[in-house]
Enzyme design. Structure first.
Site, mmCIF file in Angstrom:
data_model
loop_
_atom_site.group_PDB
_atom_site.id
_atom_site.type_symbol
_atom_site.label_atom_id
_atom_site.label_comp_id
_atom_site.label_asym_id
_atom_site.label_seq_id
_atom_site.Cartn_x
_atom_site.Cartn_y
_atom_site.Cartn_z
ATOM 1 C CE LYS A 297 -1.520 2.991 1.749
ATOM 2 N NZ LYS A 297 -1.790 4.209 1.636
ATOM 3 C CD GLU B 92 11.941 0.266 8.605
ATOM 4 O OE1 GLU B 92 12.417 0.652 8.032
ATOM 5 O OE2 GLU B 92 13.570 -1.207 8.934
ATOM 6 C CD GLU C 291 9.623 12.139 12.314
ATOM 7 O OE1 GLU C 291 8.880 12.516 11.963
ATOM 8 O OE2 GLU C 291 10.978 11.872 11.396
ATOM 9 C CB CYS D 98 13.137 8.205 9.455
ATOM 10 S SG CYS D 98 14.150 7.565 8.395
HETATM 11 P P1 NAD Z 1 1.908 8.575 7.796
HETATM 12 O O1 NAD Z 1 2.355 7.667 9.429
HETATM 13 O O2 NAD Z 1 1.250 9.830 7.930
HETATM 14 O O3 NAD Z 1 2.055 7.503 6.714
HETATM 15 C C1 NAD Z 1 2.683 6.187 6.461
HETATM 16 C C2 NAD Z 1 2.022 5.217 5.322
HETATM 17 O O4 NAD Z 1 0.701 5.345 6.393
HETATM 18 C C3 NAD Z 1 1.096 5.834 4.037
HETATM 19 O O5 NAD Z 1 1.384 5.335 3.440
HETATM 20 C C4 NAD Z 1 0.164 5.910 5.311
HETATM 21 O O6 NAD Z 1 -1.130 6.116 4.088
HETATM 22 C C5 NAD Z 1 -0.336 4.847 5.508
HETATM 23 N N1 NAD Z 1 -1.240 4.813 6.802
HETATM 24 C C6 NAD Z 1 -1.865 5.631 7.272
HETATM 25 N N2 NAD Z 1 -2.781 5.656 8.380
HETATM 26 C C7 NAD Z 1 -3.158 4.514 8.574
HETATM 27 C C8 NAD Z 1 -3.958 3.130 9.084
HETATM 28 N N3 NAD Z 1 -4.796 3.531 9.406
HETATM 29 N N4 NAD Z 1 -3.780 2.468 8.125
HETATM 30 C C9 NAD Z 1 -2.794 1.831 7.544
HETATM 31 N N5 NAD Z 1 -1.424 2.738 6.614
HETATM 32 C C10 NAD Z 1 -2.338 3.765 6.908
HETATM 33 O O7 NAD Z 1 3.677 8.559 7.999
HETATM 34 P P2 NAD Z 1 4.483 9.665 6.621
HETATM 35 O O8 NAD Z 1 3.843 11.140 7.081
HETATM 36 O O9 NAD Z 1 3.889 8.669 5.023
HETATM 37 O O10 NAD Z 1 5.748 9.021 6.997
HETATM 38 C C11 NAD Z 1 6.374 10.372 7.598
HETATM 39 C C12 NAD Z 1 6.924 9.007 9.102
HETATM 40 O O11 NAD Z 1 6.957 8.040 8.417
HETATM 41 C C13 NAD Z 1 7.882 10.053 9.377
HETATM 42 O O12 NAD Z 1 7.394 10.356 11.076
HETATM 43 C C14 NAD Z 1 9.150 9.780 9.031
HETATM 44 O O13 NAD Z 1 10.379 9.849 10.434
HETATM 45 C C15 NAD Z 1 8.852 8.603 8.826
HETATM 46 N N6 NAD Z 1 9.911 7.569 8.458
HETATM 47 C C16 NAD Z 1 10.291 6.645 8.550
HETATM 48 C C17 NAD Z 1 11.763 5.557 8.568
HETATM 49 C C18 NAD Z 1 12.714 4.327 9.313
HETATM 50 O O14 NAD Z 1 13.034 3.613 8.648
HETATM 51 N N7 NAD Z 1 12.405 4.351 10.322
HETATM 52 C C19 NAD Z 1 11.901 6.223 7.194
HETATM 53 C C20 NAD Z 1 11.349 6.639 6.487
HETATM 54 C C21 NAD Z 1 9.995 7.973 7.949
#
Ligand code: NAD
Length: 491
Positions: free
Chosen positions: A181, A256, A386, A289
């Site tokens: 997804k 993650e 963050e 991240c």
């Molecule tokens: P997000 O949590 O808003 O979304 C991530 C994914 O989750 C998207 O595909 C979104 O559609 C999906 N999603 C949202 N709600 C959901 C639900 N209820 N059920 C299932 N899927 C759902 O995050 P974002 O804004 O896209 O990304 C930024 C975040 O990701 C930051 O906090 C960043 O630090 C983190 N990040 C972490 C790493 C790591 O490896 N630790 C790497 C990259 C980004």
């Protein structure tokens, strides 16, 4: 229903799902805009309950045959998958740059080669998975790493291609079938991955994509009890929702999450090297991240460090990520721009001092100047939360203990950086509570090494064997060495 293709700077991309080896469109769509200039790139299928159901059924149907293959039999498929990504390298670069605002140069030299490795490396390393037997006096323990089943992969927008392949590679190599997804703000390179999977001849249903928003499509997917694993990268609030949905079905999750990592500069550091590396924290407009966004600098060198960093930051080119010379691209979405602005304004109102930046950049509506805030308090939201934008804070310390206490003083524990005389920096690095930390360096990552965070930065590790441990059901087949006679006195 007619299927149509988006034209992204000459590259044709399907906006639809890829289920059971076929493109499937939804009646509901959502609008996709480029972060570069906010132009509408097209309309993307929004996965319905029926689409999610079809993807799960397709992945379940494909599972037994794919799981039955040995790792050696799966490897040629995955090698071809990696090669097909390579054949489309420029398309991936152009599309992710337009879609997610990632620098075109970084896509070409970093992300696409890594995406290919993510598939091919795990295919190679899965070959050794069934050779981990334990020999004891009593018995041979045949430790089996069996495929777990249908895996859901949920990815964020800041590194969509890199993170999808980082999860899909080991999941498929271990014999699972996969449903990705992709992020709704940057879904297009995942769609190109489906083209590569199809050209590689992956059997229908082994690799599926369901497009859509997290709240709708994502939530439907992760609450399905037929999933065997959920691998998620994204934010803490979303992780809580996913863990709750998965918990109801006892589906194991790898999470993650975000970070607020410390970048420690000791007085015995090579200050210019440290400053040059600190400037890298503005890469991808700070939407990374693992960036060390909290600069912690020993007081006696703080002024000199700030001046050196100012020199490096002053040369950064902010602008269109498709231009070779650009070093800092756009912010993904107007909502994120507002979020960054809000954090900086509130920090300044609370007494923080702006050393540079602190306002939108003239390159366009979704560009923000690299920013440094000093005079910030450890308990303030700018230090604790963050921001996920090009915003760094700087605090000073007088002793090693103080540096360690500041570094450990947030709810996050993803990464970290420590610059100093090597033995000194290693000692500090060992005391920082985090998933990984770079000494006198930044960003070195090997596929064999563990990756993941502690505290609010996540649960579990991926990378190398850790990915296989997560994506497999580990089973111990115990074969006694001497004939076994049943007896109540046996343990
Ligand atoms: P997000 O949590 O808003 O979304 C991530 C994914 O989750 C998207 O595909 C979104 O559609 C999906 N999603 C949202 N709600 C959901 C639900 N209820 N059920 C299932 N899927 C759902 O995050 P974002 O804004 O896209 O990304 C930024 C975040 O990701 C930051 O906090 C960043 O630090 C983190 N990040 C972490 C790493 C790591 O490896 N630790 C790497 C990259 C980004």
């Amino acid at each position: 229903m007619t299927l149509y293709l988006l034209d992204v700077a000459g590259v044709l991309v399907s906006p639809d799902h890829y289920i059971d080896g076929r493109r499937v469109a939804s009646e509901q769509c959502f609008e996709l805009r480029s972060p570069i200039d906010q132009c509408v790139m097209g309309h993307i299928s929004e996965g319905s309950a029926a689409d999610v159901e079809a993807a799960i059924v397709s992945a379940q149907r494909a599972f037994p045959a794919w799981a039955r293959l040995s790792a050696a039999q799966r490897k040629p498929y995955l090698d071809r998958f990696a090669q097909e990504i390579g054949k489309r390298a420029e398309a991936f670069c152009v599309v992710e740059s337009n879609d997610a605002g990632v620098l075109l140069s970084r896509m070409r030299h970093g992300v696409v080669p890594r995406a290919m490795q993510n598939i091919a490396w795990f295919a190679e390393h899965a070959l050794g998975l069934q050779e981990r037997d334990i020999d004891t006096e009593q018995a041979r323990h045949m430790v089996r790493h069996d495929p777990a089943g249908v895996v859901a992969v949920i990815t964020p927008w800041n590194a969509p291609l890199m993170l999808a392949t980082w999860k899909v590679g080991p999941a498929l190599a271990a014999g699972n079938t996969v449903i990705v997804k992709p992020p709704e703000w940057a879904p297009l390179t995942s769609s190109l991955l489906a083209d590569a999977a199809e050209a590689a001849g992956l059997p229908p249903g082994v690799f599926n994509i369901v497009q859509g928003s997290g709240a709708n499509t994502g939530a439907k997917l992760v609450s399905d009890p037929r999933l065997a694993r959920i691998s998620f990268t994204g934010s803490v609030p979303t992780a809580r929702r996913i863990a709750q949905a998965a918990g109801a079905n006892l589906v194991p999750c790898s999470l993650e999450l975000g970070g607020k990592s410390a970048f420690i500069v000791l007085a015995d550091a090579d200050l210019d090297n440290a400053a040059a590396t600190a400037a890298l924290m503005y890469r991808n407009a700070g939407q990374v991240c693992l960036a060390g966004t909290r600069l912690l600098v020993q007081r006696e060198v703080a002024n000199e460090f700030v001046e050196r960093l100012r020199g490096h930051v002053g040369k950064l080119r902010v602008g269109d990520p498709r231009e070779e010379a650009t070093e800092v691209g756009p912010i993904i979405h107007p909502r994120q721009v507002e979020r960054i602005k809000g954090y900086v304004e509130r920090a300044v109102a609370a007494g923080a001092e702006l050393q540079w930046g602190g306002r939108p950049h003239p390159a366009g509506a979704q560009y923000y100047e690299p920013t440094l805030l000093t005079n910030v308090h450890q308990d303030s939201e700018i230090v604790q939360n963050e921001v996920f934008g090009p915003v760094l804070t700087l605090q000073t310390f007088d002793s090693d203990d103080e540096a360690i206490a500041l570094a450990n003083g947030t709810d996050y524990g993803l990464g970290g950086v420590c610059y100093g005389e090597t033995a000194h920096a290693i000692a500090i690095a060992q005391a920082v509570r985090t998933g990984f930390i770079w000494v006198n360096s930044f960003g070195i990552r090997d596929l064999s090494a563990p990756f993941g965070g502690i505290k609010r930065s996540g649960i579990g590790r991926e990378g190398g064997d850790w990915s296989f441990e997560f994506f497999c059901d580990v089973k111990d087949v115990v074969v006694p060495k001497k004939p076994f006679r049943a007896s109540f006195s046996h343990r």
